[in-house]
Design a protein around this motif. Structure first.
Motif, PDB file in Angstrom:
ATOM      1  N   GLY A  90       0.816  -1.220   0.000  1.00  0.00           N
ATOM      2  CA  GLY A  90       0.000   0.000   0.000  1.00  0.00           C
ATOM      3  C   GLY A  90       0.845   1.264   0.000  1.00  0.00           C
ATOM      4  N   VAL A  91       1.882   1.285   0.832  1.00  0.00           N
ATOM      5  CA  VAL A  91       2.755   2.465   0.893  1.00  0.00           C
ATOM      6  C   VAL A  91       3.492   2.641  -0.430  1.00  0.00           C
ATOM      7  CG1 VAL A  91       4.782   3.458   2.033  1.00  0.00           C
ATOM      8  CG2 VAL A  91       2.994   2.357   3.409  1.00  0.00           C
ATOM      9  N   GLY A  92       3.980   1.540  -0.992  1.00  0.00           N
ATOM     10  CA  GLY A  92       4.728   1.599  -2.246  1.00  0.00           C
ATOM     11  C   GLY A  92       3.912   2.102  -3.420  1.00  0.00           C
ATOM     12  N   GLN A  93       2.587   2.029  -3.333  1.00  0.00           N
ATOM     13  CA  GLN A  93       1.728   2.505  -4.415  1.00  0.00           C
ATOM     14  C   GLN A  93       1.426   4.000  -4.340  1.00  0.00           C
ATOM     15  OE1 GLN A  93      -1.694  -0.065  -4.686  1.00  0.00           O
ATOM     16  NE2 GLN A  93      -0.432  -1.880  -5.011  1.00  0.00           N
ATOM     17  N   LEU A  94       1.833   4.647  -3.263  1.00  0.00           N
ATOM     18  CA  LEU A  94       1.615   6.095  -3.154  1.00  0.00           C
ATOM     19  C   LEU A  94       2.496   6.796  -4.183  1.00  0.00           C
ATOM     20  CD1 LEU A  94       1.588   6.390   0.740  1.00  0.00           C
ATOM     21  CD2 LEU A  94      -0.387   6.558  -0.796  1.00  0.00           C
ATOM     22  N   PHE A  96       4.051   9.522  -4.304  1.00  0.00           N
ATOM     23  CA  PHE A  96       5.218  10.272  -3.839  1.00  0.00           C
ATOM     24  C   PHE A  96       6.299   9.373  -3.227  1.00  0.00           C
ATOM     25  CE2 PHE A  96       1.809  10.557  -0.681  1.00  0.00           C
ATOM     26  CZ  PHE A  96       2.410   9.952   0.424  1.00  0.00           C
ATOM     27  N   VAL A  97       6.059   8.073  -3.184  1.00  0.00           N
ATOM     28  CA  VAL A  97       7.043   7.118  -2.656  1.00  0.00           C
ATOM     29  C   VAL A  97       7.821   6.535  -3.826  1.00  0.00           C
ATOM     30  CG1 VAL A  97       7.342   4.907  -1.446  1.00  0.00           C
ATOM     31  CG2 VAL A  97       5.660   6.577  -0.616  1.00  0.00           C
ATOM     32  N   SER A  98       9.142   6.765  -3.834  1.00  0.00           N
ATOM     33  CA  SER A  98       9.946   6.265  -4.959  1.00  0.00           C
ATOM     34  C   SER A  98      10.361   4.816  -4.762  1.00  0.00           C
ATOM     35  CB  SER A  98      11.188   7.132  -5.179  1.00  0.00           C
ATOM     36  OG  SER A  98      12.038   7.082  -4.048  1.00  0.00           O
ATOM     37  N   HIS A  99      10.576   4.405  -3.540  1.00  0.00           N
ATOM     38  CA  HIS A  99      10.841   2.992  -3.273  1.00  0.00           C
ATOM     39  C   HIS A  99      10.481   2.669  -1.832  1.00  0.00           C
ATOM     40  CE1 HIS A  99      14.656   5.259  -3.011  1.00  0.00           C
ATOM     41  NE2 HIS A  99      15.035   4.438  -2.085  1.00  0.00           N
ATOM     42  N   CYS A 100      10.081   1.419  -1.657  1.00  0.00           N
ATOM     43  CA  CYS A 100       9.569   0.963  -0.373  1.00  0.00           C
ATOM     44  C   CYS A 100       9.987  -0.492  -0.205  1.00  0.00           C
ATOM     45  CB  CYS A 100       8.042   1.104  -0.363  1.00  0.00           C
ATOM     46  SG  CYS A 100       7.264   0.571   1.172  1.00  0.00           S
ATOM     47  N   TYR A 101      10.508  -0.830   0.965  1.00  0.00           N
ATOM     48  CA  TYR A 101      10.952  -2.202   1.169  1.00  0.00           C
ATOM     49  C   TYR A 101      11.005  -2.537   2.655  1.00  0.00           C
ATOM     50  CZ  TYR A 101      15.199   0.620   1.323  1.00  0.00           C
ATOM     51  OH  TYR A 101      16.116   1.609   1.585  1.00  0.00           O
ATOM     52  N   CYS A 102      11.122  -3.823   2.916  1.00  0.00           N
ATOM     53  CA  CYS A 102      11.211  -4.350   4.272  1.00  0.00           C
ATOM     54  C   CYS A 102      12.688  -4.600   4.595  1.00  0.00           C
ATOM     55  CB  CYS A 102      10.410  -5.648   4.353  1.00  0.00           C
ATOM     56  SG  CYS A 102      10.557  -6.488   5.941  1.00  0.00           S
ATOM     57  N   ARG A 103      13.079  -4.276   5.806  1.00  0.00           N
ATOM     58  CA  ARG A 103      14.439  -4.537   6.285  1.00  0.00           C
ATOM     59  C   ARG A 103      14.338  -5.142   7.682  1.00  0.00           C
ATOM     60  NH1 ARG A 103      18.697  -1.410   3.650  1.00  0.00           N
ATOM     61  NH2 ARG A 103      18.407  -2.107   1.516  1.00  0.00           N
ATOM     62  N   PRO A 104      15.342  -5.908   8.075  1.00  0.00           N
ATOM     63  CA  PRO A 104      15.287  -6.493   9.428  1.00  0.00           C
ATOM     64  C   PRO A 104      15.460  -5.439  10.515  1.00  0.00           C
ATOM     65  CG  PRO A 104      17.345  -7.096   8.325  1.00  0.00           C
ATOM     66  CD  PRO A 104      16.501  -6.356   7.321  1.00  0.00           C
ATOM     67  N   ARG A 105      14.813  -5.707  11.617  1.00  0.00           N
ATOM     68  CA  ARG A 105      14.970  -4.862  12.794  1.00  0.00           C
ATOM     69  C   ARG A 105      16.330  -5.176  13.438  1.00  0.00           C
ATOM     70  NH1 ARG A 105       9.568  -3.657  14.271  1.00  0.00           N
ATOM     71  NH2 ARG A 105       8.091  -5.091  13.348  1.00  0.00           N
ATOM     72  N   HIS A 106      16.850  -4.221  14.206  1.00  0.00           N
ATOM     73  CA  HIS A 106      18.061  -4.454  15.001  1.00  0.00           C
ATOM     74  C   HIS A 106      17.772  -3.961  16.415  1.00  0.00           C
ATOM     75  CE1 HIS A 106      20.545  -5.805  11.686  1.00  0.00           C
ATOM     76  NE2 HIS A 106      19.957  -4.868  10.969  1.00  0.00           N
ATOM     77  N   LEU A 107      17.026  -4.820  17.123  1.00  0.00           N
ATOM     78  CA  LEU A 107      16.576  -4.479  18.477  1.00  0.00           C
ATOM     79  C   LEU A 107      17.749  -4.528  19.451  1.00  0.00           C
ATOM     80  CD1 LEU A 107      13.264  -6.521  18.396  1.00  0.00           C
ATOM     81  CD2 LEU A 107      13.530  -4.044  18.125  1.00  0.00           C
ATOM     82  N   PRO A 108      17.716  -3.716  20.474  1.00  0.00           N
ATOM     83  CA  PRO A 108      16.658  -2.781  20.849  1.00  0.00           C
ATOM     84  C   PRO A 108      16.831  -1.396  20.211  1.00  0.00           C
ATOM     85  CG  PRO A 108      18.258  -2.863  22.619  1.00  0.00           C
ATOM     86  CD  PRO A 108      18.730  -3.830  21.553  1.00  0.00           C
ATOM     87  N   LEU A 114       9.915  -1.293   8.055  1.00  0.00           N
ATOM     88  CA  LEU A 114       9.347  -0.849   6.776  1.00  0.00           C
ATOM     89  C   LEU A 114       9.975   0.500   6.423  1.00  0.00           C
ATOM     90  CD1 LEU A 114       7.271  -1.273   4.482  1.00  0.00           C
ATOM     91  CD2 LEU A 114       5.617  -0.047   5.898  1.00  0.00           C
ATOM     92  N   PHE A 115      10.562   0.567   5.237  1.00  0.00           N
ATOM     93  CA  PHE A 115      11.272   1.770   4.789  1.00  0.00           C
ATOM     94  C   PHE A 115      10.577   2.315   3.546  1.00  0.00           C
ATOM     95  CE2 PHE A 115      14.105  -0.311   7.496  1.00  0.00           C
ATOM     96  CZ  PHE A 115      15.290   0.376   7.685  1.00  0.00           C
ATOM     97  N   ALA A 116      10.408   3.634   3.481  1.00  0.00           N
ATOM     98  CA  ALA A 116       9.783   4.261   2.309  1.00  0.00           C
ATOM     99  C   ALA A 116      10.442   5.618   2.058  1.00  0.00           C
ATOM    100  CB  ALA A 116       8.279   4.425   2.517  1.00  0.00           C
ATOM    101  N   MET A 117      10.989   5.806   0.858  1.00  0.00           N
ATOM    102  CA  MET A 117      11.624   7.076   0.485  1.00  0.00           C
ATOM    103  C   MET A 117      10.577   7.981  -0.137  1.00  0.00           C
ATOM    104  SD  MET A 117      14.231   9.033   0.364  1.00  0.00           S
ATOM    105  CE  MET A 117      15.827   8.265   0.385  1.00  0.00           C
ATOM    106  N   VAL A 118      10.504   9.211   0.385  1.00  0.00           N
ATOM    107  CA  VAL A 118       9.563  10.204  -0.134  1.00  0.00           C
ATOM    108  C   VAL A 118      10.330  11.419  -0.652  1.00  0.00           C
ATOM    109  CG1 VAL A 118       7.690   9.433   1.392  1.00  0.00           C
ATOM    110  CG2 VAL A 118       9.188  11.290   2.130  1.00  0.00           C
ATOM    111  N   HIS A 119       9.764  12.071  -1.652  1.00  0.00           N
ATOM    112  CA  HIS A 119      10.392  13.231  -2.290  1.00  0.00           C
ATOM    113  C   HIS A 119       9.359  14.343  -2.430  1.00  0.00           C
ATOM    114  CE1 HIS A 119      13.813  10.753  -3.574  1.00  0.00           C
ATOM    115  NE2 HIS A 119      12.915   9.832  -3.807  1.00  0.00           N
ATOM    116  N   ALA A 120       9.801  15.575  -2.206  1.00  0.00           N
ATOM    117  CA  ALA A 120       8.914  16.732  -2.378  1.00  0.00           C
ATOM    118  C   ALA A 120       9.773  17.977  -2.612  1.00  0.00           C
ATOM    119  CB  ALA A 120       8.029  16.924  -1.149  1.00  0.00           C
TER     120      ALA A 120
END
Length: 162
Positions: A90-94, A96-108, A114-120
């Motif tokens: 859903g986010v990737g279809q916006l 204004f989002v040029s790319h969107c992807y999942c990355r592993p967490r590095h807790l804590p 979830l990563f999404a690059m936005v441009h304006a």
């Protein structure tokens, strides 16, 4: 199983296109002329390399800075792992989002998956876009941050030498 091999002409086509297609009305014809091949052969070979996975894509990569989009930020979101694929779609279809992807967490220290690059054009527009993403994620948004770009880095993919 598809065999991933290239011959001399495939290599020449990759080298001729890896920094971009010529800005001509018929770029494949221009490449064909440069290489002494037919345009149909160049297009057919590129199609075969796409289908076999030798090359991943052929696409336009606009310079968003030259187009006036001076502000950008990588938004990072903490969403439930079992929802990340659907939410990311859903986010990737916006627009204004040029790319969107999942990355592993590095807790804590880093809970974001979830990563999404936005441009304006302005920071306030970026902030409006971030709010739209937050609204789309709804109750699945358990927190987020925005990492604003501070300088432009030259981005290139793998290059095949001569």
């Amino acid at each position: 199983m598809i065999e991933l091999t290239i011959d001399v002409d495939d290599r020449r086509i990759i080298q001729a296109t890896q920094t971009g297609l010529p800005l001509t009305p018929c770029p494949y014809h221009t490449i064909a002329e440069q290489l002494g091949l037919s345009a149909d052969e160049v297009m057919g070979r590129l199609q075969r390399m796409l289908e076999s996975g030798i090359i991943r894509r052929i696409g336009a990569v606009p310079n968003h800075y030259a187009l006036g989009f001076k502000m950008n930020g990588m938004t990072v979101w903490d969403v439930p792992d079992e929802q990340v694929d659907d939410l990311g779609q859903g986010v990737g279809q916006l627009d204004f989002v040029s790319h969107c992807y999942c990355r592993p967490r590095h807790l804590p220290q880093w809970p974001y998956n979830l990563f999404a690059m936005v441009h304006a054009r302005t920071q306030s527009q970026v902030e409006e876009q971030i709010q739209q993403i937050a609204e789309l994620l709804g109750d699945f948004n358990r927190g987020h941050r925005t990492l604003y770009s501070t300088r432009i880095l030259k981005k290139t993919g793998l290059r095949i030498g001569k």
